[in-house]
Design a protein around this motif. Structure first.
Motif, PDB file in Angstrom:
ATOM      1  N   LEU A   1       0.823  -1.204   0.000  1.00 33.05           N
ATOM      2  CA  LEU A   1       0.000   0.000   0.000  1.00 33.05           C
ATOM      3  C   LEU A   1       0.864   1.264   0.000  1.00 33.05           C
ATOM      4  O   LEU A   1       0.553   2.238  -0.690  1.00 33.05           O
ATOM      5  CB  LEU A   1      -0.934  -0.002   1.215  1.00 33.05           C
TER       6      LEU A   1
ATOM      7  N   GLU B   1      -8.524   6.136  -0.829  1.00 33.19           N
ATOM      8  CA  GLU B   1      -8.796   4.728  -0.551  1.00 33.19           C
ATOM      9  C   GLU B   1      -7.545   4.008  -0.047  1.00 33.19           C
ATOM     10  O   GLU B   1      -7.613   3.187   0.865  1.00 33.19           O
ATOM     11  CB  GLU B   1      -9.331   4.047  -1.813  1.00 33.19           C
TER      12      GLU B   1
ATOM     13  N   ARG C   1      -7.048   4.933   3.529  1.00 37.50           N
ATOM     14  CA  ARG C   1      -8.010   4.216   4.378  1.00 37.50           C
ATOM     15  C   ARG C   1      -7.533   2.785   4.629  1.00 37.50           C
ATOM     16  O   ARG C   1      -7.553   2.284   5.770  1.00 37.50           O
ATOM     17  CB  ARG C   1      -9.390   4.196   3.720  1.00 37.50           C
ATOM     18  N   ARG C   2      -7.065   2.139   3.564  1.00 35.55           N
ATOM     19  CA  ARG C   2      -6.601   0.753   3.710  1.00 35.55           C
ATOM     20  C   ARG C   2      -5.320   0.672   4.533  1.00 35.55           C
ATOM     21  O   ARG C   2      -5.117  -0.280   5.280  1.00 35.55           O
ATOM     22  CB  ARG C   2      -6.401   0.136   2.326  1.00 35.55           C
TER      23      ARG C   2
ATOM     24  N   GLU D   1      -6.358   0.746   8.064  1.00 34.80           N
ATOM     25  CA  GLU D   1      -6.944  -0.557   8.405  1.00 34.80           C
ATOM     26  C   GLU D   1      -5.849  -1.590   8.692  1.00 34.80           C
ATOM     27  O   GLU D   1      -5.917  -2.336   9.676  1.00 34.80           O
ATOM     28  CB  GLU D   1      -7.827  -1.021   7.245  1.00 34.80           C
ATOM     29  N   GLU D   2      -4.828  -1.632   7.827  1.00 36.38           N
ATOM     30  CA  GLU D   2      -3.771  -2.623   7.993  1.00 36.38           C
ATOM     31  C   GLU D   2      -2.888  -2.328   9.205  1.00 36.38           C
ATOM     32  O   GLU D   2      -2.447  -3.251   9.899  1.00 36.38           O
ATOM     33  CB  GLU D   2      -2.912  -2.705   6.727  1.00 36.38           C
TER      34      GLU D   2
END
Length: 864
Positions: free
Chosen positions: A155, A170, A173-174, A177-178
Motif C-alpha cells: 500500500l 482509498e 483508508r486501507r 486498516e492494515e
C-alpha cells in the motif's frame, strides 16, 4: 533524513498514533509520547536515566505492555519505510549517469575486463555463488506479522506511485486498516514452530522474490558481457547461482528434524518450484503466438510434436485445437502440462528429470533461432531455461548436518551386531531418505552431508561407512567437514590430508573433477576465542587450506557458516568477501543465510537483486590478481601486528568468560533463559542439557547480549588488543596504516564500530548490575570504553559510523526508541530476577519481557 523517507516515517507514525487513540484513548498515546520524549532527553543529557526508569515503573503492567507493543509496531513500520527508501535510492542510481553503479555486476565486469582482458570469459565461466538458507532461530517475527507488514508495504508503494485523489484516499483508508490490524495482532508466536513450518516460511522468499529475480540477474550479467547482443544470441552468461537449504536437513542438536521431515521438506520444495515452472512455461507458451508460415518449425520440433501425439493424444489434442499452425506454442503448452503431471506424480506424462524439460525447451529455442526469430528464442524463453537450470525440480539443494559424535556411536552399535538404538536407526533412515531423494529428483537435489565438530578424518570416514552399510541402497555422498572451534580450525589441513586416504573420498574426487568442499564455523569459534582472534584464526585457516588445495590439485570451495549478527561473522557480504585470504575465493563463494537475514536480503525483488549483484561483484573482484596481490602484501606486512592484537584480545576475552560464576552471571543479567519462550525456531537453545557456556548455542549467546545493549560478542577484547600494540593509544601509526591498507583489518574494525554503535553504555550498566558482581560489570565497561576510544582513534572518526551516513542515520534514528523498550524490559527483568511469588504477576512480567525482546530485535534489526 532524506525528505521522502521523513515523509513516509511521519505518515506511518501518525497513522499508528491515531490507531492508538482509537484503541486506548488519548491517554495511551500520551504515555507513549511521554516515554518517547524522556528517552530522547536522556540521550541528550537533559533527562536523568532514573527519571525514565521511574516513569516506566509507575505504569501498570497492562499499560507497560501496550507501550512496548506501540514501540515494537513503530519499529516494524520504520523498517518498512527504510526499505522503501532503499528501493527508491536503487532506482535513482540505476537511471543516473552512464557509469555502472558501484557494486553492480556491470561494474565488476568492466573492472575485470580492464584488469585481465581476455581472461574475463574464464572468470565468468568459473563463477559460483551458493547461498544456503538455514532455519537457525533468528527471525523473531511470526509469519502473520511478516505478511501484515508486506500488505502495508504494498500500500505504501502504491501511495508513493502518485495515485489520483480518490484512489489516494482509498489507499490511505486501507493503510489505516492494515496498521490497526498489525497493532491488534499478537507479535510473538504462541505455538512452537516445527521444522516444516520453517520450510514453508522460507518458501515465501522463493515464491515471491527469488524465482523471478534469478533470470533478471543473469540477464544483467549477459548485458554487461555484450550490451548489444543480449536477447538476440545464445547467452554468454551461464547460470551461476545455486541455492541450498538446511531447513529440514539440519539435525545437529535438533531432535525434531527426522528422516520423515527431510523427505517432506524436499517434497514441499518440489511442489513450489514445479508450480512456478508450470505457470511460467504456460505463460511463455501462451504468449508465443508465432505462425508456422512466418516462423517455420524445425524438423526436430515437428518430430517431438509427432511423438507427443502418439504417446499422449488426449493430452495434446486440446492444445492443437486451440493453437493451430503455432507449433512452437504447442510444444511449450504441452511442456507445461507435463510439468503439472510431474508435480501430480502422473508417471505416464511426467518428465523424468529437469534435463528432459530442458531438451524440449531447447528444441523450441533452436527452432525459433533457425527460423530467424532470435528475439523470441533468447528473450522470455531463455529466462525460463535459466530458471530450470538453476532450480531443477528440487528448487534448493537440501543439505544434511549431524554431529560427529553420533556417527561414532552409531558405528559402534552396528559393528557390535546387537540391537540398534533409536538414534542409530534414525541416522540410517536419514541416509535411506537421501538415496530416495536422489532416485526421485537426481543426485544434485541432496548429496552434501555436513559433519559438525569434525576433529579427524575418521569423522568423515564414519559417515561413508554408515552409508556403505546400506548396500545397494547407499546414496551418493559428498561428506563435508565442518571446523568450528579454534583447535579444529588450526587442525583442518591435517584432517583434509587424512581424507585423501579414504577410498570413498578418492572416488568422489575422481567423479567430480577433484572438487572438494570444506565448511568453516564462525559462531562457535567467536564464542570460544572472541571476535578478534576468531577472525584471524579463520583467515589463517583459509590461507592454509588454499595452499593445501593447490599442492593436491584440488578445486576447493570454502563454505562460510556466517550468521546475521556481527558476533557470528555477519556484516556487509561484499566487504567480507574482499577481506578473505588471497586465493581462497577463486570465483566461488558459498555462505549461510540465516534467520532474519533471509527476508532482509531476499524479501523484496530489488533488494535481493542488489544483494546478489554486490556478492557477484565482490567474488569477481576478489578473484583478480591485482586485488589478491594487494591483500597478500598487506597481510605479510601487518601480520606480526595482528598477531599481537590477537594474543591480547584472546587473553582478555578468555579471562572474562573463564571467571568463576560467569555463566550464572550472564544468565542473570540477560534474558537468556526467557528467549527460548519466544518460539522463534524448532531447535533447542542448547545441544545438551548442561547449563555451561560450552553447549550453549552461539545464537542465544549473541541474542541475549544484543538485548542487554552490551553487544559484547561483536567487540570484546579488541580494545585490549589495540592497546597492547599501541601503548594504549600512544602510537597509532602502525594500526592506522593497517586499517588503510589491509581489507581484513579494516573489516574487523568497521564491524566492531558498527556493533559499538548499536550498544548503549548507560543502559548496559543497568543490565550488568542485575548480576550483583560489580567486578565483572567494571571489567566489561572498562573494555567497552577502551575499545570505543581506540577504534575511533585508529579509524580517525570523531563519532561512531562517521563515514557510513546511511547506517549511522538508521542507528541514530532507532536508538532512542530502542532505549524505551530496554527500560520496559529492565522493569520486567529486574522484578523477575528479584523473585515474584504471585503467578499471575509473574506471567504478566514474562509477557512484557518477551514483548520487549521482540521489539528490541525489530529496533536493532538483529537477533542472533
Amino acid at each position: 533524513m532524506p525528505e521522502p523517507l521523513r515523509r513516509d516515517v511521519r505518515l506511518l507514525g501518525a497513522m499508528l498514533g491515531d490507531g492508538l487513540v482509537e484503541y486506548g484513548g488519548q491517554e495511551l498515546l500520551d504515555d507513549v509520547e511521554r516515554l518517547r520524549h524522556a528517552v530522547i532527553g536522556a540521550r541528550r543529557g537533559e533527562v536523568p536515566g532514573a527519571d525514565v526508569a521511574a516513569l516506566v515503573d509507575g505504569w501498570s503492567l497492562e499499560r507497560a505492555e501496550q507501550v512496548a507493543r506501540a514501540f515494537t509496531v513503530y519499529f516494524h513500520l520504520t523498517n518498512l519505510a527504510e526499505e522503501h527508501h532503499r528501493i527508491r535510492t536503487l532506482r535513482e542510481r540505476d537511471v543516473a549517469g552512464d557509469e555502472p553503479v558501484a557494486g553492480s555486476v556491470a561494474a565488476a565486469v568492466e573492472a575485470v575486463r580492464a584488469a585481465t582482458g581476455d581472461r574475463l570469459a574464464e572468470a565468468v565461466e568459473g563463477l559460483e555463488f551458493r547461498p544456503v538458507f538455514t532455519a537457525h532461530p533468528t527471525e523473531a517475527r511470526r509469519r502473520a506479522v511478516v505478511t501484515a507488514i508486506q500488505r502495508i508495504s504494498d500500500l505504501l508503494a502504491a501511495l508513493n506511485a502518485g495515485p489520483g485523489a480518490s484512489e489516494h484516499e482509498e489507499i490511505e483508508r486501507r493503510l489505516r486498516e492494515e496498521i490497526d490490524l498489525l497493532w491488534r495482532t499478537a507479535l510473538r508466536r504462541q505455538a512452537q514452530m516445527d521444522p516444516l513450518d520453517e520450510v514453508r516460511t522460507a518458501m515465501a522468499a522463493f515464491d515471491e522474490t527469488i524465482f523471478r529475480v534469478v533470470p533478471q540477474i543473469y540477464r544483467t550479467l549477459d548485458r554487461a558481457l555484450d550490451p548489444e547482443g543480449t536477447g538476440t544470441r545464445p547467452p554468454q552468461a551461464r547460470p551461476y547461482l545455486r541455492f541450498g537449504s538446511w531447513i529440514g536437513g539440519d539435525r545437529d542438536g535438533n531432535p525434531f528434524v527426522t528422516a520423515t521431515v527431510t523427505r517432506d521438506a524436499v517434497l514441499i520444495q518440489a511442489d513450489h518450484v514445479l508450480r512456478a515452472l508450470e505457470a511460467t512455461c504456460a505463460r511463455v507458451g501462451r504468449e508465443l503466438t508465432v505462425h508456422d508460415e512466418t516462423t517455420p518449425p524445425s524438423d526436430a520440433l515437428r518430430e517431438t510434436l509427432a511423438a507427443a501425439r502418439t504417446a499422449h493424444p488426449e493430452s495434446i489434442a486440446e492444445i492443437l485445437k486451440r493453437s493451430p499452425h503455432e507449433p512452437h506454442r504447442q510444444l511449450l503448452m504441452y511442456a507445461a502440462k507435463r510439468i503439472g503431471a510431474t508435480r501430480d506424480r502422473n508417471a505416464d506424462l511426467a518428465y523424468g528429470s529437469p534435463e528432459e524439460l530442458l531438451a524440449d525447451l531447447r528444441t523450441v529455442q533452436e527452432s525459433l533461432a533457425a527460423a530467424g526469430a532470435v528475439r523470441q528464442a533468447y528473450g522470455r524463453l531463455q529466462q525460463l531455461v535459466w530458471q530450470v537450470e538453476t532450480f531443477g525440480f528440487h528448487l534448493a539443494e537440501l543439505e544434511i548436518r549431524q554431529h560427529s559424535e553420533l556417527h561414532e556411536q552409531a558405528l559402534k552399535e552396528i559393528r557390535a551386531g546387537g540391537p540398534l538404538s533409536e538414534m542409530t536407526e534414525e541416522i540410517l533412515d536419514t541416509l535411506r531418505v537421501v538415496a530416495w531423494i536422489q532416485q526421485r529428483f537426481g543426485v544434485r537435489a541432496c548429496h552434501r552431508y555436513i559433519v559438525s565438530f569434525t576433529r579427524s578424518a575418521e569423522d568423515i570416514a564414519n559417515v561413508h561407512e554408515l552409508a556403505a552399510s546400506l548396500g545397494d541402497n547407499a546414496p551418493v555422498l559428498d561428506v563435508i567437514p565442518l571446523f568450528e572451534t579454534g583447535e579444529d580450525l588450526e587442525n583442518a589441513p591435517h584432517v583434509l590430508e587424512g581424507m585423501l586416504a579414504i577410498p570413498a573420498v578418492q572416488k568422489r574426487l575422481e567423479d567430480t573433477g577433484r572438487r572438494l568442499e570444506v565448511m568453516l564455523g564462525y559462531s562457535d569459534s567467536a564464542k570460544q576465542l572472541g571476535p578478534t582472534s576468531a577472525t584471524l584464526r579463520l583467515y589463517d585457516t583459509q590461507e592454509a587450506l588454499t595452499a593445501w588445495a593447490a599442492r593436491n590439485d584440488i578445486t576447493l570451495t570454502l563454505f562460510h557458516g556466517r550468521g546475521g549478527s556481527l558476533g557470528r561473522g555477519g556484516g556487509p557480504a561484499g566487504r567480507a568477501i574482499l577481506a578473505q585470504a588471497p586465493g581462497s575465493v577463486a570465483g566461488r563463494f558459498k555462505v549461510t543465510e540465516q534467520g532474519e537475514v533471509i527476508f532482509a536480503r531476499y524479501g523484496h525483488p530489488q533488494i535481493a537483486r542488489r544483494h546478489v549483484e554486490q556478492v557477484t561483484n565482490a567474488v569477481l573482484l576478489a578473484s583478480t590478481d591485482a586485488v589478491q596481490d594487494r591483500a597478500r602484501a598487506a597481510a605479510d606486512r601487518f601480520r606480526p601486528l595482528a598477531d599481537k592484537i590477537s594474543d591480547a584480545a584472546r587473553a582478555a576475552f578468555r579471562s572474562l568468560i573463564e571467571t568463576d560464576g560467569f555463566a550464572e552471571w550472564f544468565a542473570r543479567v540477560s534474558p537468556l533463559a526467557e528467549i527460548a519462550d519466544l518460539r522463534i525456531g524448532s531447535r533447542p537453545a542448547r545441544r545438551k542439557a548442561a547449563r555451561g557456556l560450552e553447549d550453549l548455542r552461539a545464537i542465544p549467546w549473541v541474542f541475549a547480549w544484543t538485548q542487554t545493549r552490551v553487544n559484547l560478542p561483536g567487540w570484546y577484547g579488541l580494545g585490549s588488543g589495540l592497546a597492547a600494540v599501541s601503548g594504549d593509544g600512544a602510537d597509532l601509526s602502525g594500526l592506522q596504516e593497517a586499517y588503510e591498507s589491509w581489507p581484513l583489518f579494516a573489516a574487523l574494525l568497521d564491524n566492531a564500530e558498527m556493533s559499538l554503535a548499536k550498544s548503549d553504555r548507560t543502559i548496559a550498566a543497568r543490565y550488568l548490575e542485575l548480576g550483583d558482581r560489580p567486578e565483572l560489570t567494571e571489567t566489561v565497561l572498562a573494555e567497552y570504553d577502551r575499545t570505543r576510544r581506540l577504534v575511533l582513534a585508529v579509524t580517525g572518526h570523531e563519532r561512531l559510523l562517521e563515514n557510513r551516513k546511511v547506517l549511522s542515520r538508521a542507528v541514530e534514528l532507532r536508538n532512542p526508541y530502542v532505549d524505551a523498550l530496554s527500560h520496559l524490559q529492565l522493569r520486567a527483568l529486574t522484578a523477575l530476577r528479584a523473585g515474584v511469588e504471585d503467578e499471575a504477576e509473574r506471567d504478566r512480567l514474562e509477557e512484557l519481557l518477551l514483548l520487549s525482546v521482540n521489539g528490541v530485535a525489530a529496533g536493532l534489526q538483529n537477533t542472533g
